[in-house]
Design a protein around this motif. Structure first.
Motif, PDB file in Angstrom:
ATOM      1  N   LYS A   1       9.823  43.895 -20.792  1.00 59.41           N
ATOM      2  CA  LYS A   1       8.985  45.085 -20.881  1.00 59.41           C
ATOM      3  C   LYS A   1       7.611  44.659 -21.362  1.00 59.41           C
ATOM      4  CE  LYS A   1       8.538  49.466 -23.430  1.00 59.41           C
ATOM      5  NZ  LYS A   1       9.130  50.294 -24.528  1.00 59.41           N
TER       6      LYS A   1
ATOM      7  N   GLU B   1       5.089  47.824 -17.539  1.00 61.89           N
ATOM      8  CA  GLU B   1       5.850  47.115 -16.509  1.00 61.89           C
ATOM      9  C   GLU B   1       7.225  46.750 -17.054  1.00 61.89           C
ATOM     10  OE1 GLU B   1       4.448  43.450 -13.971  1.00 61.89           O
ATOM     11  OE2 GLU B   1       5.439  42.706 -15.787  1.00 61.89           O
TER      12      GLU B   1
ATOM     13  N   VAL C   1      10.783  44.488 -15.826  1.00 65.44           N
ATOM     14  CA  VAL C   1      11.530  43.649 -14.890  1.00 65.44           C
ATOM     15  C   VAL C   1      13.004  43.984 -15.088  1.00 65.44           C
ATOM     16  CG1 VAL C   1      12.107  41.306 -14.188  1.00 65.44           C
ATOM     17  CG2 VAL C   1       9.792  41.831 -15.023  1.00 65.44           C
TER      18      VAL C   1
ATOM     19  N   ASP D   1       7.177  44.320  -7.265  1.00 64.81           N
ATOM     20  CA  ASP D   1       7.478  42.906  -7.051  1.00 64.81           C
ATOM     21  C   ASP D   1       8.992  42.737  -7.038  1.00 64.81           C
ATOM     22  OD1 ASP D   1       6.962  40.274  -6.514  1.00 64.81           O
ATOM     23  OD2 ASP D   1       6.036  39.808  -8.447  1.00 64.81           O
ATOM     24  N   TYR D   2       9.448  41.623  -6.515  1.00 69.41           N
ATOM     25  CA  TYR D   2      10.879  41.323  -6.493  1.00 69.41           C
ATOM     26  C   TYR D   2      11.049  39.815  -6.425  1.00 69.41           C
ATOM     27  CZ  TYR D   2       9.566  41.294  -1.542  1.00 69.41           C
ATOM     28  OH  TYR D   2       8.909  41.058  -0.359  1.00 69.41           O
TER      29      TYR D   2
ATOM     30  N   THR E   1      15.879  40.056  -9.424  1.00 69.21           N
ATOM     31  CA  THR E   1      15.165  41.060 -10.213  1.00 69.21           C
ATOM     32  C   THR E   1      14.173  41.860  -9.370  1.00 69.21           C
ATOM     33  OG1 THR E   1      13.381  39.518 -10.827  1.00 69.21           O
ATOM     34  CG2 THR E   1      15.316  39.635 -12.268  1.00 69.21           C
TER      35      THR E   1
ATOM     36  N   THR F   1      10.678  44.510 -10.047  1.00 64.83           N
ATOM     37  CA  THR F   1       9.686  44.889 -11.050  1.00 64.83           C
ATOM     38  C   THR F   1       9.143  46.272 -10.736  1.00 64.83           C
ATOM     39  OG1 THR F   1       9.049  42.572 -11.364  1.00 64.83           O
ATOM     40  CG2 THR F   1       7.512  44.250 -12.161  1.00 64.83           C
TER      41      THR F   1
END
Length: 291
Positions: free
Chosen positions: A7, A16, A18, A51-52, A58, A60
């Motif tokens: 975080k 943000e 993840v 994002d990934y 994961t 994001t």
């Protein structure tokens, strides 16, 4: 349960996270979104995949606490979990429909503002990974609201930053920067604009006068995210579309912006009342809070 691995506060108002979600990461594409639910009683909130990482499993997400549900996300930290993370949903960016030859023949411009910087980043990154350069304009009211500057510099061909108050880099709005770039002799074949509704509207008005095809994301008017509620209905040309299932990206030059901006205000009163109840807790007695 979907574990939060990281975080981070990105700006004065943007955060943000993840999140561990291997199956989602395996299938996510730029332009798509997720629906996130904090707990069993939580509201389902659509958030763009910014994002990934397929290897780490994961995804994001980036959010700005505005209503009750997104404000409650601040209660979660690394090690905590979301009850539900559903997706990927929506149609991927139209960039993925272009051949390598077509992509390399085009000159791309991305324009973003507010949390719209988050969904622009994976598209610029996707192009960069294929050796394709794109110009990017980031606009924000003041420097304190800027985020992803360093990440965007790593993947953009040229990065232009503008602030309304002139506190950082260029002073003005994103449309001014577009005008200046065109006046300098820049040409573009494809523009993607993502951000606040008013910014996207005026960006499309600007690119239209230069005959630059422009794609916008209508994520701001989504509520349910699955096509069930009808709240994200919009008119694109002569057709009725739903942002969550037909989009979220559409031809910005064909959108009825007046209709969309009215629709984006549909739940403002209810959201305001809910926020007052959340902030005031047991002391809340109803009303608007202005008396």
């Amino acid at each position: 349960m979907f574990k939060i691995l990281q975080k981070t506060q990105l700006s004065a108002v943007v955060w943000e996270m993840v999140v561990e979600a291997p199956l989602l990461a395996a299938h996510a594409q730029p332009g798509q979104f997720l629906i996130v639910r904090k707990d069993e009683e939580g509201e389902r909130i659509p958030l763009t995949i910014c994002d990934y990482d397929r290897e780490k499993g994961t995804v994001t997400i980036v959010f700005q606490p505005v209503g009750v549900s997104t404000s409650k996300y601040l209660e979660l930290n690394a090690g905590d979990s979301f009850t539900d993370v559903v997706g990927p949903l929506g149609r991927p960016s139209d960039l993925l429909e272009m051949s390598d030859e077509e992509l390399k023949s085009k000159k791309f411009l991305f324009v973003c503002g507010g949390v719209g910087t988050a969904p622009v980043y994976p598209q610029v990154k996707w192009l960069h990974e294929r050796g394709i350069s794109a110009d990017v304009i980031i606009g924000c009211r003041t420097k304190d609201l800027l985020f992803y500057e360093d990440r965007m510099r790593e993947v953009a061909g040229n990065l232009y930053i503008t602030t309304d108050d002139g506190s950082y880099m260029h002073k003005g709005v994103v449309t001014t920067v577009i005008d200046e770039l065109i006046e300098e002799g820049k040409t573009y074949d494809h523009c993607v604009c993502i951000g606040p509704m008013i910014m996207m509207k005026f960006c499309t008005l600007t690119t239209k006068k230069y005959n630059i095809p422009t794609i916008v994301s209508m994520n701001p008017i989504m509520v349910d995210g699955t096509g069930m509620c009808g709240a994200c209905r919009l008119t694109v040309g002569d057709e009725v579309k739903f942002a969550c299932v037909d989009g979220p990206e559409f031809d910005g030059h064909l959108i009825n912006w007046t209709e969309c901006m009215k629709r984006s205000q549909m739940y403002k009163t209810e959201e305001g009342k809910a926020m007052l109840r959340y902030q005031e807790g047991a002391t809340h007695e109803g009303g608007c809070g202005n008396c």
